[in-house]
Design a protein around this motif. Structure first.
Motif, PDB file in Angstrom:
ATOM      1  N   ASP A 127      -5.891 -15.970  -5.943  1.00  0.00           N
ATOM      2  CA  ASP A 127      -5.259 -16.817  -4.933  1.00  0.00           C
ATOM      3  C   ASP A 127      -3.817 -16.402  -4.661  1.00  0.00           C
ATOM      4  O   ASP A 127      -3.298 -16.617  -3.563  1.00  0.00           O
ATOM      5  N   TYR A 128      -3.160 -15.796  -5.651  1.00  0.00           N
ATOM      6  CA  TYR A 128      -1.762 -15.422  -5.524  1.00  0.00           C
ATOM      7  C   TYR A 128      -1.566 -13.976  -5.086  1.00  0.00           C
ATOM      8  O   TYR A 128      -0.448 -13.508  -4.966  1.00  0.00           O
ATOM      9  N   TRP A 129      -2.648 -13.251  -4.867  1.00  0.00           N
ATOM     10  CA  TRP A 129      -2.519 -11.867  -4.447  1.00  0.00           C
ATOM     11  C   TRP A 129      -2.043 -11.806  -2.997  1.00  0.00           C
ATOM     12  O   TRP A 129      -2.408 -12.655  -2.174  1.00  0.00           O
ATOM     13  N   PRO A 130      -1.245 -10.815  -2.629  1.00  0.00           N
ATOM     14  CA  PRO A 130      -0.833 -10.686  -1.222  1.00  0.00           C
ATOM     15  C   PRO A 130      -2.021 -10.255  -0.361  1.00  0.00           C
ATOM     16  O   PRO A 130      -2.961  -9.627  -0.842  1.00  0.00           O
ATOM     17  N   ALA A 131      -1.961 -10.594   0.901  1.00  0.00           N
ATOM     18  CA  ALA A 131      -3.040 -10.235   1.832  1.00  0.00           C
ATOM     19  C   ALA A 131      -3.061  -8.722   2.015  1.00  0.00           C
ATOM     20  O   ALA A 131      -2.025  -8.070   2.111  1.00  0.00           O
ATOM     21  N   TYR A 132      -4.276  -8.163   2.096  1.00  0.00           N
ATOM     22  CA  TYR A 132      -4.446  -6.721   2.252  1.00  0.00           C
ATOM     23  C   TYR A 132      -4.617  -6.391   3.731  1.00  0.00           C
ATOM     24  O   TYR A 132      -5.487  -6.943   4.413  1.00  0.00           O
ATOM     25  N   ASP A 133      -3.765  -5.487   4.230  1.00  0.00           N
ATOM     26  CA  ASP A 133      -3.817  -5.111   5.632  1.00  0.00           C
ATOM     27  C   ASP A 133      -4.245  -3.661   5.827  1.00  0.00           C
ATOM     28  O   ASP A 133      -4.182  -3.143   6.935  1.00  0.00           O
ATOM     29  N   GLY A 134      -4.704  -2.998   4.786  1.00  0.00           N
ATOM     30  CA  GLY A 134      -5.045  -1.575   4.874  1.00  0.00           C
ATOM     31  C   GLY A 134      -6.447  -1.339   5.393  1.00  0.00           C
ATOM     32  O   GLY A 134      -7.136  -2.239   5.889  1.00  0.00           O
TER      33      GLY A 134
END
Length: 157
Positions: free
Chosen positions: A92-99
């Motif tokens: 839940d605390y991981w940053p959003a992945y945009d790759g």
């Protein structure tokens, strides 16, 4: 067997007395302890004393384990795990992945257990209609020898 040696510079000529079954004849090898060199090449490649270096060390009453590289020592192995590992946060605390999203290739998977699938390329021979099966007794189409109507029935007495 150590043939010649120079005690001051620790250079030796070592002759093999036992056949190592490597396909090579018994030879003489030059061993230079200060520069950690042996003509067989195993001492340089593996950073571990070969049999020729051990024979030279035994001739001069030196400990061959002193020539062992630090990478084989237990202190080095323990120092690898001496570092702290950070804790992994909840997803839940991981940053959003945009790759870029990468998908797996099913063709690269290992084959499953069981009968292998045929990889034969079909040809025009495969297009022929299957032959019609005929009865082994009366040679008629539509039934087999087991359920042939012309088969002699068992006598009922």
């Amino acid at each position: 067997m150590v043939i010649r040696f120079d005690r001051h510079s620790h250079n030796f000529i070592v002759k093999e007395t036992i056949d190592q079954n490597e396909g090579l004849p018994r030879q003489e090898y030059r061993v230079m302890l200060p520069s950690r060199w042996c003509d067989c090449g195993r001492f340089q490649a593996f950073r571990m004393p070969c049999s020729h270096v051990i024979a030279a060390c035994a001739h001069t009453h030196q400990d061959a384990l002193q020539l062992l590289s630090n990478i084989y020592k237990s202190e080095t192995l323990l120092n690898v795990y001496n570092n702290n590992f950070p804790l992994v946060a909840k997803p839940d605390y991981w940053p959003a992945y945009d790759g870029e999203i990468v998908w797996h290739n099913d063709q690269m998977r290992r084959n499953k257990k069981g009968r292998p699938k045929s990889k034969r390329i079909p040809t025009e021979m495969d297009d022929l209609d299957k032959l019609e099966r005929k009865c082994g007794l009366c040679r008629q189409v539509g039934h087999n020898r087991k359920n042939c109507p012309n088969r002699a029935s068992a006598s009922t007495t």
